[in-house]
Design a protein around this motif. Structure first.
Motif, short mmCIF file in Angstrom:
data_model
loop_
_atom_site.label_atom_id
_atom_site.label_comp_id
_atom_site.label_asym_id
_atom_site.label_seq_id
_atom_site.Cartn_x
_atom_site.Cartn_y
_atom_site.Cartn_z
N UNK A 125 2.41 3.99 -3.54
CA UNK A 125 2.43 3.86 -5.00
C UNK A 125 2.23 2.42 -5.42
N UNK A 126 1.47 2.21 -6.48
CA UNK A 126 1.23 0.88 -7.05
C UNK A 126 1.14 1.01 -8.56
N UNK A 127 1.31 -0.11 -9.25
CA UNK A 127 0.96 -0.11 -10.66
C UNK A 127 -0.53 -0.36 -10.77
N UNK A 128 -1.21 0.46 -11.54
CA UNK A 128 -2.66 0.34 -11.68
C UNK A 128 -3.06 -1.02 -12.24
N UNK A 129 -4.19 -1.53 -11.76
CA UNK A 129 -4.79 -2.78 -12.24
C UNK A 129 -3.92 -4.00 -11.96
N UNK A 130 -3.14 -3.94 -10.89
CA UNK A 130 -2.34 -5.09 -10.48
C UNK A 130 -2.79 -5.52 -9.09
N UNK A 131 -2.27 -6.67 -8.64
CA UNK A 131 -2.65 -7.14 -7.31
C UNK A 131 -2.09 -6.25 -6.21
N UNK A 132 -1.03 -5.49 -6.51
CA UNK A 132 -0.56 -4.50 -5.54
C UNK A 132 -1.64 -3.48 -5.25
N UNK A 133 -2.31 -3.03 -6.28
CA UNK A 133 -3.42 -2.08 -6.11
C UNK A 133 -4.58 -2.75 -5.38
N UNK A 134 -4.83 -4.01 -5.71
CA UNK A 134 -5.96 -4.72 -5.09
C UNK A 134 -5.80 -4.82 -3.58
N UNK A 135 -4.58 -5.15 -3.10
CA UNK A 135 -4.42 -5.34 -1.65
C UNK A 135 -4.53 -4.00 -0.90
N UNK A 136 -4.11 -2.91 -1.55
CA UNK A 136 -4.26 -1.59 -0.91
C UNK A 136 -5.74 -1.22 -0.85
N UNK A 137 -6.48 -1.51 -1.91
CA UNK A 137 -7.92 -1.27 -1.90
C UNK A 137 -8.59 -2.07 -0.80
N UNK A 138 -8.16 -3.31 -0.62
CA UNK A 138 -8.74 -4.15 0.42
C UNK A 138 -8.51 -3.55 1.81
N UNK A 139 -7.32 -2.98 2.00
CA UNK A 139 -6.96 -2.44 3.31
C UNK A 139 -7.59 -1.08 3.59
N UNK A 140 -7.61 -0.20 2.58
CA UNK A 140 -8.02 1.20 2.82
C UNK A 140 -9.20 1.67 1.99
N UNK A 141 -9.73 0.80 1.13
CA UNK A 141 -10.85 1.19 0.29
C UNK A 141 -10.40 1.74 -1.06
N UNK A 142 -11.30 1.68 -2.03
CA UNK A 142 -10.96 2.10 -3.39
C UNK A 142 -10.81 3.61 -3.54
N UNK A 143 -11.28 4.36 -2.54
CA UNK A 143 -11.20 5.83 -2.63
C UNK A 143 -10.10 6.39 -1.72
N UNK A 144 -9.19 5.52 -1.26
CA UNK A 144 -8.11 6.00 -0.40
C UNK A 144 -7.37 7.14 -1.09
N UNK A 145 -7.34 8.33 -0.49
CA UNK A 145 -6.84 9.51 -1.20
C UNK A 145 -5.32 9.55 -1.39
#
Length: 259
Positions: A145-165
């Motif tokens: 879980x992350x807050x949308x449009x925050x750096x928490x979301x950014x680092x997860x996208x970096x690790x697993x991609x923007x489409x991580x299900x």
């Protein structure tokens, strides 16, 4: 008669100029020469910003902003806007500035002007105390879980991609943490200060924080509309003063218990 009319007209102009000079840039009418700056925040990030039962805004960012204004020679009216509306409010000039644990990023700098940094931060992973996870990569396949449009979301996208299900975005961090408490998530990624505050609230026997070495360091800044140099200079001047006179250090110690 004509001379009287001319004199009266001049007096009216002088009065009008005096009244207008009492209005802050983007703010409301105040004392002559007084600037009132409207500041937006998302009051869902204790200890940085939150609301009391009577809707009063409290927290580290709130006190820092008020101290900056006092040192910089202007007044502030801080209002809870929410996260996305904060940025939209800057664009539409509904608010003049924003403070809400906002990480300075290159993408954001293209759209807004940032003050000098006022806080060093980093992302952390909030986990149940019995979790064996030690890095973000170990959360592969797990619900995050992350807050949308925050750096928490950014680092997860970096690790697993923007489409991580298995990534779920929330309007605010407390809601994500509530789902973690209920077992709907395996982890929450959020700013370190916020994660540590919730561990204090929830209990270290139930939850813990993990800091992945791959997470880059971050800094928070205050945002203004692109090109608003006059206001930005005042904010930076006030920030410089409170760092020099010890006010900032007192507030930091108050909220983060530095001995």
């Amino acid at each position: 008669m004509v001379l009287w009319k001319k004199a009266g007209f001049c007096l009216l102009l002088v009065s009008l100029v005096w009244v207008l000079s009492g209005c802050g840039q983007g703010g409301k009418e105040g004392e002559p020469g007084e600037q009132i700056v409207k500041v937006g925040t998302d009051a869902a990030y204790p200890p940085f910003e939150s609301q009391t039962g009577d809707q009063k805004l409290v927290g580290f960012d709130m006190e820092v902003m008020e101290a900056i204004a006092k040192a910089g020679g202007f007044k502030v009216q801080i209002q809870h806007t929410g996260w996305d509306p904060l940025f939209e409010g800057i664009n539409s000039q509904k608010v003049d500035a924003g403070i809400s644990a906002i990480t300075i990023t290159e993408d954001r700098k293209e759209q807004y002007d940032f003050s000098d940094p006022y806080f060093d931060a980093k992302q952390q992973i909030l986990l149940p105390s019995d979790s064996q996870v030690k890095t973000l990569k170990e959360l592969q396949g797990k619900k995050i879980g992350v807050q949308s449009a925050t750096t928490g979301e950014f680092v997860v996208h970096e690790a697993f991609g923007k489409t991580y299900p298995h990534l779920k975005g929330y309007d605010d961090t407390p809601t994500a943490i509530e789902d973690l408490k209920l077992g709907r998530l395996d982890a929450v990624v959020a700013d370190k200060g916020i994660v540590l505050e919730y561990i204090k609230r929830l209990g270290p026997d139930k939850f813990k924080a993990v800091e992945d070495p791959s997470f880059p360091p971050e800094q928070y800044g205050i945002i203004v509309k692109k090109g608003n140099k006059a206001l930005l200079d005042k904010i930076n001047a006030g920030l410089k003063k409170i760092k020099e006179d010890g006010t900032y250090d007192k507030l930091y110690k108050k909220y983060f218990q530095v001995q």
